[in-house]
Enzyme design. Structure first.
Site: not given
Lengths: 344, 471
Positions: B326-327
């Site tokens: 996700h990041g």
């Protein structure tokens, strides 16, 4: 499931609902309005990349937006300025962008609203980030965003209910604004008075004070209350940093043949008193003009400019702005400040 | 290009006009869709189409070679090539700065002076999605689960298909490529249902996420203050609603647009906030990613076939990497780690404290699950650990004198919206929008449809980007 029936009903209802919604807001006195958003600013900023040394670019805050009428300037000088002033913003980041990222060497007029010009160089502070975010958007905007802007202009020009600005005015008509007006008590002890839109803008960002502001004193007083709030909550100025930052760009711009002019637009009433107390001319404007050593014009110094009265203490009415612009352009011409006039 | 923009409406109308034109055969229509997909992506940043092309070419060649090659070593090398290119892009564009920062911190910790400049890397929109999609194609061919696409055009369209290109659903090759083999045309009911889903998705994004919840969430998480309990919970609940409506809204739009073309995309969300535990949650939240992680990470790591310890390790590694997907930040790792911990605890509970889920205790279990999910959202949304720590402390009564940044109405609004969201998920958990719509009168459906359209129109979304575009 009869989807054909459902979609038919939905289409009939949505057309009826949107028409009624539009008529309702028109009946309340609202009219279609172009938004002074980042996309509109970016279109004007794009013009600087193709501007010649004959062109004029305007930087500053809302006083430059309201008080410089582009038609009047064009009538007087033959040149239509590129309007890059941004309400509530310092001119410094925009001017830095022009100096560092363009080859423009025409005329730049920087409006000096002392409370904003000398406010800060801190990137997260509102006067800085408001204009810097527009500069950043100009470089980062996608082709899709450009197309969106082009497509939205005809809609903004024709529908009153599409009234929603980056500024988030208290009388915007988008759903978020309508919902945000519902209040229960004052849990956060917010003192910010309602801030209503008090101007109209056109496609080349020529701004005019609305008739209501000029004529309806009670409405103008609502704007005055907002200036009072901003004045009472503003941090102290940062003269040293702002001057140092600006002087770097002044030197670079002058060195490449640019023509820089500083202008102090009128203010009146309590705003003028507050400015004189917090940012006295002798300590701010006079020091700035002396250091910059460029043509500079303070409204107090000219008989033609000193008697204007601002309906909400900070900006000129549309008719006064036209007179102000015309007179200022004449003064500059007589002074030889505008060197590249179109004479035809 | 964003679904919630004027340019997309024009784009979609033109694409549909060409797609349903009688002048083109199926191959020409697929070419048009491919061109439209590149245009859709390129209007954001044209040069980054190159990455898509490289990814497409590498996986097309690798897939074909894998299908023909019998030598195990050569097969592994072709798979390695595909994985290296795809993961290499991801590592450079998404994790370049993260890796550099952590490397710098590590060498500085042992007194080696090294301070490199931060790299100015632009994250290509949707890279995590299309990379995983193309990798699944090659891995499936390697595992002899599928055959290569019939034509390069079919494969390129599979990689680039604009409805799901930038934020999923991450579709498996067997589910999408084969749909491109035969001419596709939506029936009139499919087409109208596609428009309905597009409307529903835009309503979720523009009205629910952007208009009703995003400001509250932003005010709380960006306040930089130690907050009052009500503000902290309101901010977290607002974010939980915002991210659901934002992402589920995108997926619903994607499914609807594809359906208008006669293409079926799989569901990506099934009322996740009414999940009964975390295994259930991951069958309902971002289904296409969780099933991808299960098939291509958890099972290859051993799954549940090699004892309990290895299973827990596989679970935790999968969730940690899922968080990192996700990041590029440690906060996302913690988010994944918390979910991994929840999954392990749930399995331990099933083993040592089993109980039967009934109609009466189910809703409390769902509420407990949702509450635990909200704690994980703090780490997902907070920009750093200090913010996350302060938020958690405020949520658990540890900052009684905390600041108030939200008005009373904002708090009431969030609790009402999230309360309705939770109840909707609870009552819908065993059904679908389609099933409910089939039982609803056409007139009522039409009225609800018009209400959504009206609210979308007056919300006038300013083209807010979808949250998952950054992942």
């Amino acid at each position: 499931m009869n989807l054909k029936k459902s979609i038919t009903i939905a289409i009939i209802l949505i057309i009826t609902a949107i028409s009624s919604w539009e008529l309702y807001w028109r009946s309340q006195g609202y009219k279609p309005n172009i938004e002074d958003d980042t996309a509109l600013w970016a279109v004007q900023r794009g013009k600087v990349d193709h501007a010649s040394s004959n062109d004029v670019v305007l930087f500053g805050s809302s006083r430059v937006l309201f008080d410089f009428q582009l038609n009047a300037w064009e009538n007087e000088t033959g040149i239509r300025p590129i309007q890059l002033a941004t309400a509530g913003a310092s001119p410094l980041p925009g001017f830095r962008d022009l100096v560092e990222n363009t080859k423009f060497n025409g005329t730049v007029i920087v409006g000096v609203t002392p409370g904003l010009f000398f406010s800060t160089t801190y990137p997260m502070a509102s006067p800085w980030s408001r204009i810097q975010s527009r500069v950043t958007y100009f470089y980062d905007r996608t082709y899709a965003q450009r197309i969106n802007n082009m497509l939205s202009i005809p809609l903004q020009s024709n529908f009153a209910f599409l009234r929603a600005d980056d500024e988030e005015w208290s009388d915007d008509l988008n759903l978020k604004s309508l919902v945000s007006r519902i209040k229960i008590g004052n849990r956060t002890n917010s003192q910010l008075p309602p801030f209503y839109r008090f101007s109209d803008i056109d496609l080349d960002r020529n701004v005019k004070m609305s008739d209501r502001t000029a004529k309806d004193t009670a409405f103008a007083n609502t704007i005055i209350k907002v200036w009072g709030f901003f004045g009472s909550t503003a941090p102290p100025p940062d003269k040293a940093s702002t001057m140092a930052f600006f002087m770097e760009d002044v030197q670079n711009f002058i060195d490449r043949g640019g023509n820089l002019i500083l202008v102090r637009c009128p203010s009146s009433g309590g705003v003028r008193i507050g400015e004189n107390m917090a940012l006295p001319r002798s300590e701010f404007w006079d020091v700035l003009t002396s250091k910059a050593n460029v043509k500079s014009y303070h409204f107090e110094d000219y008989e033609q400019l000193k008697h204007f009265d601002c309906p909400e203490w900070s900006h000129l009415s549309a008719s006064d702005a036209t007179k102000f612009t015309t007179e200022l352009a004449k003064i500059m011409k007589n002074d030889g400040a505008l060197t590249n006039l179109k004479t035809d | 290009m964003l679904f919630n923009s004027l340019s997309f409406i024009v784009f979609l109308v033109i694409v549909m006009a060409f797609y349903y034109s009688k002048f083109f055969d199926w191959t020409s229509k697929k070419r048009m869709l491919l061109f439209a997909s590149y245009l859709f992506y390129g209007l954001w940043n044209p040069p980054l189409i190159l990455l898509l092309w490289i990814s497409t070419m590498v996986d097309w060649v690798s897939g074909n070679k894998l299908a023909k090659e019998e030598d195990p070593i050569n097969r592994k090398l072709w798979l390695l090539l595909s994985m290296s290119v795809n993961l290499g892009f991801l590592a450079f564009f998404k994790y370049g700065n993260f890796l550099l920062e952590n490397f710098t911190a590590m060498v500085n910790a042992v007194d080696i002076y090294y301070h490199p400049q931060k790299m100015d890397i632009l994250l290509p929109m949707g890279i995590s999605f299309y990379t995983f999609q193309t990798m699944s194609y090659t891995i499936d061919i390697y595992n002899k689960k599928i055959k290569p696409a019939n034509t390069f055009l079919d494969f390129a369209l599979y990689v680039t298909f604009f409805p799901q290109l930038v934020a999923g659903p991450i579709v498996r090759a067997k589910d999408l490529i084969e749909q491109f083999y035969e001419p596709k045309k939506a029936t009139i009911n499919q087409f109208i249902w596609g428009i309905f889903l597009l409307t529903l998705g835009l309503f979720q994004k523009v009205v629910m996420a952007d208009t009703l919840l995003s400001d509250t969430s932003d005010s709380v998480f960006n306040s930089g203050k130690i907050l009052n309990i009500w503000d902290a919970w309101s901010g977290v609940l607002a974010f939980s609603g915002q991210i659901f409506f934002d992402f589920a809204g995108y997926s619903t739009c994607a499914i609807g647009i594809a359906l208008m073309l006669g293409i079926i995309l799989p569901d990506n969300f099934r009322y996740p906030y009414a999940s009964l535990g975390f295994s259930d949650l991951w069958k309902r939240w971002h289904i296409s990613l969780s099933s991808w992680l299960k098939d291509y990470l958890y099972i290859p790591l051993g799954g549940n076939q090699h004892g309990i310890t290895r299973m827990y390790a596989a679970l935790m590694i999968t969730m940690l990497l899922g968080g990192l997907w996700h990041g590029a930040a440690w906060t996302f790792m913690v988010w994944g780690g918390l979910h991994g911990t929840y999954l392990i605890l749930e399995r331990l509970q099933r083993q040592y404290l089993p109980f039967k889920i009934t109609a009466s205790n189910g809703i409390f279990l769902a509420l407990l699950t949702y509450t635990c999910v909200n704690i994980t959202w703090v780490f997902f949304r907070a920009k750093d650990f200090i913010t996350a720590k302060n938020m958690i402390a405020s949520m658990f009564f540890m900052n009684p004198e905390g600041d108030k940044v939200l008005g009373s109405f904002d708090i009431v609004k969030v609790f009402i919206v999230i309360g309705i969201l939770f109840l909707c998920h609870w009552f819908m958990r065993n059904t679908s929008v389609k099933e409910v719509s089939e039982k609803t009168s056409p007139i009522l459906l039409g009225v609800l449809w018009a209400v959504m359209l009206f609210l979308i129109t007056i919300a006038q979304g300013s083209g807010e980007q979808f949250i998952y575009f950054q992942f």
